[in-house]
Design a protein around this motif. Sequence first.
Motif, PDB file in Angstrom:
ATOM      1  N   GLU A  29       3.430 -13.332  -8.219  1.00 19.42           N
ATOM      2  CA  GLU A  29       3.118 -12.029  -7.631  1.00 19.42           C
ATOM      3  C   GLU A  29       3.346 -12.026  -6.116  1.00 19.42           C
ATOM      4  O   GLU A  29       3.816 -11.034  -5.545  1.00 19.42           O
ATOM      5  CB  GLU A  29       1.666 -11.640  -7.939  1.00 19.42           C
ATOM      6  CG  GLU A  29       1.460 -11.031  -9.296  1.00 19.42           C
ATOM      7  CD  GLU A  29       2.025  -9.620  -9.370  1.00 19.42           C
ATOM      8  OE1 GLU A  29       1.291  -8.658  -9.070  1.00 19.42           O
ATOM      9  OE2 GLU A  29       3.217  -9.472  -9.701  1.00 19.42           O
ATOM     10  N   PHE A  56       0.511  -3.403  -5.664  1.00 22.09           N
ATOM     11  CA  PHE A  56       1.468  -3.034  -4.618  1.00 22.09           C
ATOM     12  C   PHE A  56       2.888  -3.051  -5.187  1.00 22.09           C
ATOM     13  O   PHE A  56       3.172  -3.748  -6.164  1.00 22.09           O
ATOM     14  CB  PHE A  56       1.388  -4.022  -3.443  1.00 22.09           C
ATOM     15  CG  PHE A  56       0.000  -4.222  -2.905  1.00 22.09           C
ATOM     16  CD1 PHE A  56      -0.667  -3.200  -2.247  1.00 22.09           C
ATOM     17  CD2 PHE A  56      -0.658  -5.439  -3.072  1.00 22.09           C
ATOM     18  CE1 PHE A  56      -1.960  -3.381  -1.766  1.00 22.09           C
ATOM     19  CE2 PHE A  56      -1.941  -5.642  -2.592  1.00 22.09           C
ATOM     20  CZ  PHE A  56      -2.593  -4.597  -1.931  1.00 22.09           C
ATOM     21  N   ASP A  57       3.761  -2.280  -4.535  1.00 22.07           N
ATOM     22  CA  ASP A  57       5.171  -2.258  -4.931  1.00 22.07           C
ATOM     23  C   ASP A  57       5.857  -3.569  -4.574  1.00 22.07           C
ATOM     24  O   ASP A  57       5.326  -4.386  -3.802  1.00 22.07           O
ATOM     25  CB  ASP A  57       5.890  -1.103  -4.235  1.00 22.07           C
ATOM     26  CG  ASP A  57       5.412   0.262  -4.722  1.00 22.07           C
ATOM     27  OD1 ASP A  57       4.930   0.340  -5.868  1.00 22.07           O
ATOM     28  OD2 ASP A  57       5.531   1.240  -3.960  1.00 22.07           O
ATOM     29  N   ASP A  58       7.063  -3.750  -5.086  1.00 18.24           N
ATOM     30  CA  ASP A  58       7.889  -4.911  -4.737  1.00 18.24           C
ATOM     31  C   ASP A  58       8.337  -4.817  -3.274  1.00 18.24           C
ATOM     32  O   ASP A  58       8.530  -3.721  -2.735  1.00 18.24           O
ATOM     33  CB  ASP A  58       9.153  -4.954  -5.611  1.00 18.24           C
ATOM     34  CG  ASP A  58       8.845  -5.091  -7.096  1.00 18.24           C
ATOM     35  OD1 ASP A  58       7.671  -5.269  -7.459  1.00 18.24           O
ATOM     36  OD2 ASP A  58       9.809  -5.026  -7.891  1.00 18.24           O
ATOM     37  N   ASN A  59       8.504  -5.977  -2.636  1.00 17.33           N
ATOM     38  CA  ASN A  59       9.202  -6.070  -1.347  1.00 17.33           C
ATOM     39  C   ASN A  59       8.575  -5.226  -0.236  1.00 17.33           C
ATOM     40  O   ASN A  59       9.268  -4.483   0.457  1.00 17.33           O
ATOM     41  CB  ASN A  59      10.680  -5.631  -1.519  1.00 17.33           C
ATOM     42  CG  ASN A  59      11.384  -6.370  -2.636  1.00 17.33           C
ATOM     43  OD1 ASN A  59      11.284  -7.586  -2.751  1.00 17.33           O
ATOM     44  ND2 ASN A  59      12.079  -5.631  -3.482  1.00 17.33           N
ATOM     45  N   VAL A  60       7.255  -5.349  -0.044  1.00 27.75           N
ATOM     46  CA  VAL A  60       6.591  -4.498   0.958  1.00 27.75           C
ATOM     47  C   VAL A  60       5.917  -5.268   2.097  1.00 27.75           C
ATOM     48  O   VAL A  60       5.643  -4.686   3.150  1.00 27.75           O
ATOM     49  CB  VAL A  60       5.560  -3.549   0.306  1.00 27.75           C
ATOM     50  CG1 VAL A  60       6.264  -2.489  -0.523  1.00 27.75           C
ATOM     51  CG2 VAL A  60       4.552  -4.300  -0.536  1.00 27.75           C
ATOM     52  N   ARG A  75       6.932 -11.484  -5.573  1.00 26.05           N
ATOM     53  CA  ARG A  75       7.335 -10.102  -5.889  1.00 26.05           C
ATOM     54  C   ARG A  75       7.060  -9.142  -4.734  1.00 26.05           C
ATOM     55  O   ARG A  75       7.912  -8.321  -4.385  1.00 26.05           O
ATOM     56  CB  ARG A  75       6.590  -9.634  -7.147  1.00 26.05           C
ATOM     57  CG  ARG A  75       6.934  -8.204  -7.556  1.00 26.05           C
ATOM     58  CD  ARG A  75       6.143  -7.750  -8.759  1.00 26.05           C
ATOM     59  NE  ARG A  75       4.716  -7.596  -8.505  1.00 26.05           N
ATOM     60  CZ  ARG A  75       4.176  -6.538  -7.875  1.00 26.05           C
ATOM     61  NH1 ARG A  75       4.944  -5.551  -7.402  1.00 26.05           N
ATOM     62  NH2 ARG A  75       2.856  -6.476  -7.702  1.00 26.05           N
ATOM     63  N   VAL A  76       5.868  -9.232  -4.135  1.00 27.17           N
ATOM     64  CA  VAL A  76       5.492  -8.223  -3.131  1.00 27.17           C
ATOM     65  C   VAL A  76       6.038  -8.523  -1.739  1.00 27.17           C
ATOM     66  O   VAL A  76       6.012  -7.650  -0.863  1.00 27.17           O
ATOM     67  CB  VAL A  76       3.957  -8.026  -3.068  1.00 27.17           C
ATOM     68  CG1 VAL A  76       3.414  -7.611  -4.427  1.00 27.17           C
ATOM     69  CG2 VAL A  76       3.245  -9.264  -2.540  1.00 27.17           C
ATOM     70  N   LYS A 130       8.840  -9.043   1.136  1.00 24.50           N
ATOM     71  CA  LYS A 130      10.193  -8.608   1.448  1.00 24.50           C
ATOM     72  C   LYS A 130      11.132  -9.820   1.455  1.00 24.50           C
ATOM     73  O   LYS A 130      10.690 -10.945   1.710  1.00 24.50           O
ATOM     74  CB  LYS A 130      10.238  -7.971   2.838  1.00 24.50           C
ATOM     75  CG  LYS A 130       9.406  -6.725   3.018  1.00 24.50           C
ATOM     76  CD  LYS A 130       9.457  -6.282   4.471  1.00 24.50           C
ATOM     77  CE  LYS A 130       8.583  -5.064   4.727  1.00 24.50           C
ATOM     78  NZ  LYS A 130       8.571  -4.697   6.171  1.00 24.50           N
TER      79      LYS A 130
END
Length: 247
Positions: A151, A125-129, A154-155, A157
């Motif tokens: 991790e 998954f992308d960052d901040n989601v 990272r993901v 928000k």
Amino acid sequence: MTGKTTHFGFQDIPEAEKAGRVRGVFGSVASKYDVMNDAMSLGIHRIWKDAMMDWLAPRPGQRLLDVAGGTGDIAFRFLKRAGHGEATVLDLTEPMLIEGRKRAEAADLAHSLDWVVGDAMALPFDDNVFDVYTISFGIRNVTRPQEALNEAFRVLKPGGRLMVLEFSQIPNDLMQKIYDLYSFNIIPRMGAAIANDRDSYQYLVESIRKFPDQETFLDMVKAAGFEQAKYRNLSMGIACLHSGWKL
């Protein structure tokens, strides 16, 4: 090959082997996993998971990532508490996710759920989601738990919440000895009787004893970058909730 080792229960094994062995354990027990959880904990795991939701206080519209989410227990509770929202369940073991999908369809929750085969140490998954990251009785099976926490940070928000539910250590030596007697003598026998798999449940018991205690794990949560990190013992410390925020 790095030569690094990790533990698989009480065995030391090459790090590269652990994910495959964990996948084998949970693939073996997937169809009986929920029944065994009830038997091993006398149903108390349901109270612990409800306590997790009480502290988490899901809000409408939030997006959850439930890692090692297996059969969907946490995701289902989250969606029901939130009223509406989205949940992604990620697990290393596809047979666990298959069981979860069956339960979601039976509970008419399939439209709010995604099911992803993946590794907690390398989330796809992308960052901040995500608004919320949960992992329930899963992080002790990760080869490098600190990487899983990194991790998670990272993901999420900014303003996102981490919550980890895991077996822990009882801060009373006598009670811990009594609990160990139960765990090592009864749970593998239950595994043999209910799931026809003694070895997998022997591993699960051993993995609990190898997992860091509450304060050590709290330091790991903080090291990943989480703030306002705290924990709450459940059932005298048999299980523990750790919480942190990405601010």
